[in-house]
Scaffold this active site. Sequence first.
Site, PDB file in Angstrom:
ATOM      1  N   ASN A 109      -4.059   5.301  25.555  1.00 22.00           N
ATOM      2  CA  ASN A 109      -2.795   6.240  25.132  1.00 22.00           C
ATOM      3  C   ASN A 109      -1.657   6.017  25.703  1.00 22.00           C
ATOM      4  OD1 ASN A 109      -5.266   7.164  23.988  1.00 22.00           O
ATOM      5  ND2 ASN A 109      -5.165   8.999  25.194  1.00 22.00           N
ATOM      6  N   HIS A 155      31.367   8.782 -11.275  1.00 21.64           N
ATOM      7  CA  HIS A 155      30.753   8.810 -12.572  1.00 21.64           C
ATOM      8  C   HIS A 155      30.388   7.611 -13.336  1.00 21.64           C
ATOM      9  CE1 HIS A 155      31.261  13.431 -11.839  1.00 21.64           C
ATOM     10  NE2 HIS A 155      32.353  13.115 -11.512  1.00 21.64           N
ATOM     11  N   SER A 276      15.833 -17.545 -16.376  1.00 24.57           N
ATOM     12  CA  SER A 276      14.839 -16.697 -17.300  1.00 24.57           C
ATOM     13  C   SER A 276      13.822 -17.978 -17.882  1.00 24.57           C
ATOM     14  CB  SER A 276      15.159 -15.986 -18.426  1.00 24.57           C
ATOM     15  OG  SER A 276      14.697 -15.873 -19.645  1.00 24.57           O
ATOM     16  N   LYS A 282      20.288 -17.126 -19.078  1.00 23.80           N
ATOM     17  CA  LYS A 282      20.326 -15.872 -18.337  1.00 23.80           C
ATOM     18  C   LYS A 282      20.408 -16.412 -16.860  1.00 23.80           C
ATOM     19  CE  LYS A 282      18.379 -12.021 -18.726  1.00 23.80           C
ATOM     20  NZ  LYS A 282      17.515 -11.323 -18.683  1.00 23.80           N
ATOM     21  N   ASN A 284      19.447 -14.136 -13.655  1.00 20.58           N
ATOM     22  CA  ASN A 284      19.188 -12.991 -13.059  1.00 20.58           C
ATOM     23  C   ASN A 284      19.379 -12.647 -11.701  1.00 20.58           C
ATOM     24  OD1 ASN A 284      18.158 -12.596 -15.653  1.00 20.58           O
ATOM     25  ND2 ASN A 284      16.289 -13.198 -15.232  1.00 20.58           N
ATOM     26  N   GLU A 289      18.079  -7.128  -7.166  1.00 15.51           N
ATOM     27  CA  GLU A 289      17.072  -6.018  -7.651  1.00 15.51           C
ATOM     28  C   GLU A 289      16.177  -5.659  -6.696  1.00 15.51           C
ATOM     29  OE1 GLU A 289      17.224  -6.897 -12.309  1.00 15.51           O
ATOM     30  OE2 GLU A 289      16.596  -8.570 -11.133  1.00 15.51           O
ATOM     31  N   TYR A 316      -3.005  12.651  22.398  1.00 16.58           N
ATOM     32  CA  TYR A 316      -3.109  11.614  21.577  1.00 16.58           C
ATOM     33  C   TYR A 316      -4.362  11.895  20.639  1.00 16.58           C
ATOM     34  CZ  TYR A 316      -4.685   7.183  19.848  1.00 16.58           C
ATOM     35  OH  TYR A 316      -4.872   5.904  18.861  1.00 16.58           O
ATOM     36  N   GLN A 321      -2.536   5.794  15.312  1.00 13.17           N
ATOM     37  CA  GLN A 321      -2.812   4.601  15.162  1.00 13.17           C
ATOM     38  C   GLN A 321      -2.196   4.164  13.543  1.00 13.17           C
ATOM     39  OE1 GLN A 321      -6.390   2.359  16.422  1.00 13.17           O
ATOM     40  NE2 GLN A 321      -6.958   2.145  14.086  1.00 13.17           N
ATOM     41  N   LYS A 324       1.827   1.953  13.309  1.00 10.81           N
ATOM     42  CA  LYS A 324       2.244   0.439  13.522  1.00 10.81           C
ATOM     43  C   LYS A 324       2.340  -0.252  12.238  1.00 10.81           C
ATOM     44  CE  LYS A 324      -1.215   0.591  16.426  1.00 10.81           C
ATOM     45  NZ  LYS A 324      -0.969   2.000  17.177  1.00 10.81           N
TER      46      LYS A 324
HETATM   47  N1  ARG Z   1      -5.623   1.477  18.618  1.00  7.20           N
HETATM   48  C1  ARG Z   1      -5.168   2.514  19.362  1.00  7.20           C
HETATM   49  C2  ARG Z   1      -3.897   3.092  18.636  1.00  7.20           C
HETATM   50  O1  ARG Z   1      -3.318   2.142  17.832  1.00  7.20           O
HETATM   51  C3  ARG Z   1      -5.139   2.563  20.787  1.00  7.20           C
HETATM   52  C4  ARG Z   1      -5.252   3.903  21.516  1.00  7.20           C
HETATM   53  C5  ARG Z   1      -6.510   4.094  21.460  1.00  7.20           C
HETATM   54  N2  ARG Z   1      -6.893   5.418  22.164  1.00  7.20           N
HETATM   55  C6  ARG Z   1      -7.861   6.153  22.019  1.00  7.20           C
HETATM   56  N3  ARG Z   1      -7.985   7.208  22.842  1.00  7.20           N
HETATM   57  N4  ARG Z   1      -8.908   5.994  21.430  1.00  7.20           N
HETATM   58  O2  ARG Z   1      -3.545   4.197  18.668  1.00  7.20           O
END
Ligand code: ARG
Length: 468
Positions: A109, A155, A276, A282, A284, A289, A316, A321, A324
């Site tokens: 954690n 505008h 195009s 054209k 683009n 975009e 936690y 998780q 990420k």
């Molecule tokens: N893979 C977990 C995450 O990304 C790591 C932490 C896991 N902790 C636990 N108490 N299971 O958050």
Amino acid sequence: MRLWGASTSRSLDPAFERLNASLPFDRRLYPQDIRGSIAWARALARAGLLTLGECDAIVTGLDAVKAELDAGAFVFQFTDEDIHTAIERRLMECIGPVAGKLHTGRSRNDQVATDLRLFLMEVWPQIDHRLRELEEALVAQAQAHIDLLMPGYTHLQRAQPIRYAHWCLAHAWALERDRERLREAYPRLATLPLGSGALSGTPFPIDREGLARELGFLSISHNSLDAVSDRDFVAEFLFIAAMIGVHLSRLAEDLIFFTSAEFGFITLDPAYTTGSSLMPQKRNPDALELARAKAGRLVGHLVGFLTVLKGLPSGYNKDLQEDKEPVFDAVDTLEMLLTVLPGLVRTMQPQPERMRGALEETILATELADYLVRKGIPFRDAYRVVSELVEESLREGRSLSALPLEVMRRYHPAFDSDVYGALDPEAAAERRSISGGTGRAAVEAQIRALQARWNRSLQASPCSQEIK
Ligand code: ARG
């Protein structure tokens, strides 16, 4: 091999194992995980929990595991839940049971929170640098065409003449605010959670300040329960990323308009456009975009992650998780956009004739009203008089400066022969010499102000701050 539970525990449903695993994405954190573990091993040794020999064995082992990961030679196992587990498992295989001492007083954690912070601490200066490159490209455009005028819009209607440089710099200032946001958020990001254990703090006498210094953090967290579940730094990063995305999207939108045949104000280097498959004429503006569109996913990451956070109980939870993937995607998206756009901006070419051609005289109607104001007429009256005059000029199909003085005088006796001088776009722009205005000196001053901030921000670089 799983690192939790007794060896007799029943095996997991493989479908659940797949859901549970973060390895497919968090393997990207391996350099930070190993850095954090090396620092942790040293802190354990300083606290008397590892002998110097044990510490050396662990550090050497971690270096070897890193070399395998760097070389792409590391073999992951299906049961490696995440990068932390995988590295510890491999360390155990490489150096034997002493590896089991590394996780003393630590939990995944506080470990994962540390890793992700370390990751973003490296990303911060990269984004900062790229934002500045784009600002520099905009400033280079501004400097190269300092006297070029174009219509400014509200505008999406032609409103008043402005310098092209003023438009370029408007976008640069927005990006400069993003850099400022990065700078302000950095001390909160660079706060060390390690030493919090699972939730209540490690029971061993770890020197957390020393750990922080070794890892480049500016301070340590003050509450272990908060530290393991605090993902404000992720939300803040995603907000900054979304804000940058919105700024790039708005720059792109302006440029999509300005490079269209209808406007024709700017041409793009063909290196940033596509043809195009059907229409040979054209080109683009795909780069623009895509820049406009990517804001959508960046904003999505912010909203999605705040939604993950909003109902979480203290401590936690596995929900975390989910922090990420949005971070990695936002980093990659910004990296991609901010490597393309500086080149696109640097090489684009403003088209003076088209800009000048769009400065038709009704855009100077405010100037006529201000002319009357200078003669002592209240602005509201002046405004009404000039609206009528503009109507007359449209009705007669004559430009404002083609209206004879006696016609103008019919609308207001204060009009004099010097009125025609008011109908000059250059003079109109120059009258805005107030700071922040579009007059030449004011625009030059804003370039200097922006450049001064570039220098200031370098000196105030968070990495040079002392640990608090
Ligand atoms: N893979 C977990 C995450 O990304 C790591 C932490 C896991 N902790 C636990 N108490 N299971 O958050």
